[in-house]
Write a protein that holds these residues in place. Structure first.
Motif, PDB file in Angstrom:
ATOM      1  N   GLY A 128     -76.040  -1.324  91.898  1.00  0.00           N
ATOM      2  CA  GLY A 128     -75.098  -0.331  91.078  1.00  0.00           C
ATOM      3  C   GLY A 128     -74.819   0.942  91.858  1.00  0.00           C
ATOM      4  O   GLY A 128     -74.747   1.975  91.459  1.00  0.00           O
ATOM      5  N   MET A 129     -74.814   0.848  93.370  1.00  0.00           N
ATOM      6  CA  MET A 129     -74.629   1.845  94.059  1.00  0.00           C
ATOM      7  C   MET A 129     -73.256   2.549  93.705  1.00  0.00           C
ATOM      8  O   MET A 129     -73.193   3.701  93.845  1.00  0.00           O
ATOM      9  CB  MET A 129     -74.502   1.542  95.621  1.00  0.00           C
ATOM     10  CG  MET A 129     -74.595   2.623  96.754  1.00  0.00           C
ATOM     11  SD  MET A 129     -74.846   2.257  98.450  1.00  0.00           S
ATOM     12  CE  MET A 129     -73.506   0.995  98.724  1.00  0.00           C
ATOM     13  N   GLY A 130     -72.378   1.833  93.577  1.00  0.00           N
ATOM     14  CA  GLY A 130     -71.004   2.165  93.188  1.00  0.00           C
ATOM     15  C   GLY A 130     -71.053   3.175  91.848  1.00  0.00           C
ATOM     16  O   GLY A 130     -70.032   3.987  91.549  1.00  0.00           O
ATOM     17  N   TYR A 131     -72.035   2.780  91.101  1.00  0.00           N
ATOM     18  CA  TYR A 131     -72.224   3.819  89.958  1.00  0.00           C
ATOM     19  C   TYR A 131     -73.354   4.628  89.967  1.00  0.00           C
ATOM     20  O   TYR A 131     -74.341   4.760  88.974  1.00  0.00           O
ATOM     21  CB  TYR A 131     -72.285   2.928  88.736  1.00  0.00           C
ATOM     22  CG  TYR A 131     -71.039   2.229  88.239  1.00  0.00           C
ATOM     23  CD1 TYR A 131     -70.458   2.559  87.175  1.00  0.00           C
ATOM     24  CD2 TYR A 131     -70.747   1.071  89.002  1.00  0.00           C
ATOM     25  CE1 TYR A 131     -69.072   2.048  86.813  1.00  0.00           C
ATOM     26  CE2 TYR A 131     -69.486   0.364  88.488  1.00  0.00           C
ATOM     27  CZ  TYR A 131     -68.701   0.996  87.440  1.00  0.00           C
ATOM     28  OH  TYR A 131     -67.520   0.381  86.836  1.00  0.00           O
ATOM     29  N   ILE A 132     -73.533   5.151  90.954  1.00  0.00           N
ATOM     30  CA  ILE A 132     -74.741   6.090  91.471  1.00  0.00           C
ATOM     31  C   ILE A 132     -76.321   5.412  90.909  1.00  0.00           C
ATOM     32  O   ILE A 132     -77.014   6.265  90.769  1.00  0.00           O
ATOM     33  CB  ILE A 132     -74.668   7.430  90.661  1.00  0.00           C
ATOM     34  CG1 ILE A 132     -73.041   8.019  90.819  1.00  0.00           C
ATOM     35  CG2 ILE A 132     -75.455   8.474  91.360  1.00  0.00           C
ATOM     36  CD1 ILE A 132     -72.677   9.039  90.058  1.00  0.00           C
ATOM     37  N   PHE A 133     -76.327   4.267  91.246  1.00  0.00           N
ATOM     38  CA  PHE A 133     -77.630   3.400  90.766  1.00  0.00           C
ATOM     39  C   PHE A 133     -78.135   3.547  89.138  1.00  0.00           C
ATOM     40  O   PHE A 133     -78.964   3.085  89.109  1.00  0.00           O
ATOM     41  CB  PHE A 133     -78.690   3.854  91.684  1.00  0.00           C
ATOM     42  CG  PHE A 133     -78.435   3.777  93.200  1.00  0.00           C
ATOM     43  CD1 PHE A 133     -78.759   2.304  93.570  1.00  0.00           C
ATOM     44  CD2 PHE A 133     -78.095   4.650  94.128  1.00  0.00           C
ATOM     45  CE1 PHE A 133     -78.492   2.060  94.861  1.00  0.00           C
ATOM     46  CE2 PHE A 133     -77.690   4.271  95.375  1.00  0.00           C
ATOM     47  CZ  PHE A 133     -77.983   3.202  95.871  1.00  0.00           C
ATOM     48  N   ILE A 134     -76.968   3.749  88.594  1.00  0.00           N
ATOM     49  CA  ILE A 134     -77.268   4.062  86.859  1.00  0.00           C
ATOM     50  C   ILE A 134     -77.794   2.433  86.480  1.00  0.00           C
ATOM     51  O   ILE A 134     -78.457   2.396  85.622  1.00  0.00           O
ATOM     52  CB  ILE A 134     -76.249   4.480  86.504  1.00  0.00           C
ATOM     53  CG1 ILE A 134     -76.315   6.382  86.684  1.00  0.00           C
ATOM     54  CG2 ILE A 134     -76.291   4.526  84.612  1.00  0.00           C
ATOM     55  CD1 ILE A 134     -74.967   6.990  86.024  1.00  0.00           C
ATOM     56  N   PRO A 135     -76.897   1.547  86.983  1.00  0.00           N
ATOM     57  CA  PRO A 135     -77.273   0.105  86.387  1.00  0.00           C
ATOM     58  C   PRO A 135     -78.551  -0.347  86.629  1.00  0.00           C
ATOM     59  O   PRO A 135     -79.289  -1.047  85.978  1.00  0.00           O
ATOM     60  CB  PRO A 135     -76.211  -0.430  87.406  1.00  0.00           C
ATOM     61  CG  PRO A 135     -75.023   0.162  87.518  1.00  0.00           C
ATOM     62  CD  PRO A 135     -75.739   1.549  87.860  1.00  0.00           C
ATOM     63  N   VAL A 136     -79.268   0.333  87.738  1.00  0.00           N
ATOM     64  CA  VAL A 136     -80.674  -0.125  88.129  1.00  0.00           C
ATOM     65  C   VAL A 136     -81.601   0.786  87.061  1.00  0.00           C
ATOM     66  O   VAL A 136     -82.719   0.425  86.873  1.00  0.00           O
ATOM     67  CB  VAL A 136     -80.969  -0.359  89.439  1.00  0.00           C
ATOM     68  CG1 VAL A 136     -81.080   0.847  90.272  1.00  0.00           C
ATOM     69  CG2 VAL A 136     -82.301  -1.282  89.596  1.00  0.00           C
ATOM     70  N   LEU A 137     -81.355   2.104  87.156  1.00  0.00           N
ATOM     71  CA  LEU A 137     -82.157   2.934  86.505  1.00  0.00           C
ATOM     72  C   LEU A 137     -82.108   3.160  84.946  1.00  0.00           C
ATOM     73  O   LEU A 137     -83.168   2.965  84.217  1.00  0.00           O
ATOM     74  CB  LEU A 137     -81.708   4.479  86.874  1.00  0.00           C
ATOM     75  CG  LEU A 137     -81.868   4.620  88.385  1.00  0.00           C
ATOM     76  CD1 LEU A 137     -81.478   6.103  88.880  1.00  0.00           C
ATOM     77  CD2 LEU A 137     -83.483   4.598  88.650  1.00  0.00           C
ATOM     78  N   LEU A 138     -81.069   2.656  84.416  1.00  0.00           N
ATOM     79  CA  LEU A 138     -80.649   2.636  82.914  1.00  0.00           C
ATOM     80  C   LEU A 138     -81.728   1.595  82.307  1.00  0.00           C
ATOM     81  O   LEU A 138     -82.240   1.911  81.095  1.00  0.00           O
ATOM     82  CB  LEU A 138     -79.204   2.284  82.561  1.00  0.00           C
ATOM     83  CG  LEU A 138     -78.647   2.867  81.261  1.00  0.00           C
ATOM     84  CD1 LEU A 138     -79.245   4.103  80.977  1.00  0.00           C
ATOM     85  CD2 LEU A 138     -77.257   2.542  81.107  1.00  0.00           C
ATOM     86  N   PRO A 139     -81.673   0.294  82.617  1.00  0.00           N
ATOM     87  CA  PRO A 139     -82.336  -0.572  81.976  1.00  0.00           C
ATOM     88  C   PRO A 139     -83.931  -0.260  81.937  1.00  0.00           C
ATOM     89  O   PRO A 139     -84.850  -0.485  80.912  1.00  0.00           O
ATOM     90  CB  PRO A 139     -82.096  -1.831  82.616  1.00  0.00           C
ATOM     91  CG  PRO A 139     -81.687  -1.767  83.896  1.00  0.00           C
ATOM     92  CD  PRO A 139     -80.915  -0.350  83.701  1.00  0.00           C
ATOM     93  N   VAL A 140     -84.484   0.364  82.995  1.00  0.00           N
ATOM     94  CA  VAL A 140     -85.794   0.628  83.209  1.00  0.00           C
ATOM     95  C   VAL A 140     -86.354   1.811  82.235  1.00  0.00           C
ATOM     96  O   VAL A 140     -87.064   1.656  81.549  1.00  0.00           O
ATOM     97  CB  VAL A 140     -85.947   0.985  84.797  1.00  0.00           C
ATOM     98  CG1 VAL A 140     -87.270   1.586  84.738  1.00  0.00           C
ATOM     99  CG2 VAL A 140     -85.963  -0.301  85.479  1.00  0.00           C
ATOM    100  N   SER A 141     -85.254   2.813  82.360  1.00  0.00           N
ATOM    101  CA  SER A 141     -85.189   4.241  81.290  1.00  0.00           C
ATOM    102  C   SER A 141     -85.340   3.439  79.932  1.00  0.00           C
ATOM    103  O   SER A 141     -86.294   4.026  79.227  1.00  0.00           O
ATOM    104  CB  SER A 141     -84.514   4.903  81.458  1.00  0.00           C
ATOM    105  OG  SER A 141     -84.337   5.315  82.905  1.00  0.00           O
ATOM    106  N   ALA A 142     -84.717   2.650  79.438  1.00  0.00           N
ATOM    107  CA  ALA A 142     -84.360   2.216  78.019  1.00  0.00           C
ATOM    108  C   ALA A 142     -85.486   1.342  77.712  1.00  0.00           C
ATOM    109  O   ALA A 142     -86.127   1.411  76.740  1.00  0.00           O
ATOM    110  CB  ALA A 142     -83.116   1.230  78.045  1.00  0.00           C
ATOM    111  N   MET A 143     -86.143   0.441  78.646  1.00  0.00           N
ATOM    112  CA  MET A 143     -87.403  -0.317  78.232  1.00  0.00           C
ATOM    113  C   MET A 143     -88.332   0.518  77.988  1.00  0.00           C
ATOM    114  O   MET A 143     -89.062   0.468  77.326  1.00  0.00           O
ATOM    115  CB  MET A 143     -87.584  -1.357  79.149  1.00  0.00           C
ATOM    116  CG  MET A 143     -86.740  -2.435  79.249  1.00  0.00           C
ATOM    117  SD  MET A 143     -86.937  -3.804  80.352  1.00  0.00           S
ATOM    118  CE  MET A 143     -86.888  -3.293  81.823  1.00  0.00           C
TER     119      MET A 143
END
Length: 146
Positions: free
Chosen positions: A119-134
């Motif tokens: 998710g580098m093109g999205y400021i790593f939000i794609p990898v951080l978001l599911p962790v935060s949500a879980m």
């Protein structure tokens, strides 16, 4: 039926909210990701699908996953919370698999996906978001009320 019984019945019918506090921030982030992933993939599929069909299809899948998670967070209730947890775990697995695949073999993806390079093109939000949500969904179990 007494007033207390009516309150209990109304509380049983209305699902527990999942968007209190940090949950509202998650809904906002997932909503932004839905718009970004769906619009990006729709444009790429419509204009240049032959160039990178796997990458563009994966971006479309990401958009659908983001949309479902957003819906479950807004809907609320225990069943929605469990469904969101499963989808967040699947999302994280997708980010890790696609991220690793794009790092290991960049030639397999002539164009980037939402999950490329974690998710580098999205400021790593794609990898951080599911962790935060879980984390939020597990922490909020039984504590978020209607």
């Amino acid at each position: 039926m007494t007033s207390g019984e009516a309150d209990v019945t109304a509380a049983e019918e209305k699902p527990a909210r999942l968007i209190g506090g940090p949950g509202m921030l998650l809904v906002w982030f997932y909503g932004v990701m839905v718009v970004g992933a769906v619009s990006r993939s729709a444009y790429q599929i419509a204009t240049d699908f032959h160039r990178a069909p796997l990458a563009y299809s994966l971006s479309a899948v990401a958009g659908v996953v983001y949309g479902f998670i957003t819906y479950t967070l807004i809907r609320g209730g225990e069943a929605a919370r469990r469904a969101a947890l499963v989808c967040c775990a699947a999302e994280l697995a997708g980010v890790l698999i696609v991220g690793t695949w794009t790092v290991a073999d960049s030639s397999a993806f002539p164009d980037a996906t939402v999950w490329s390079d974690y998710g580098m093109g999205y400021i790593f939000i794609p990898v951080l978001l599911p962790v935060s949500a879980m984390y939020w969904l597990r922490k909020s179990r039984g504590t978020v009320r209607p």
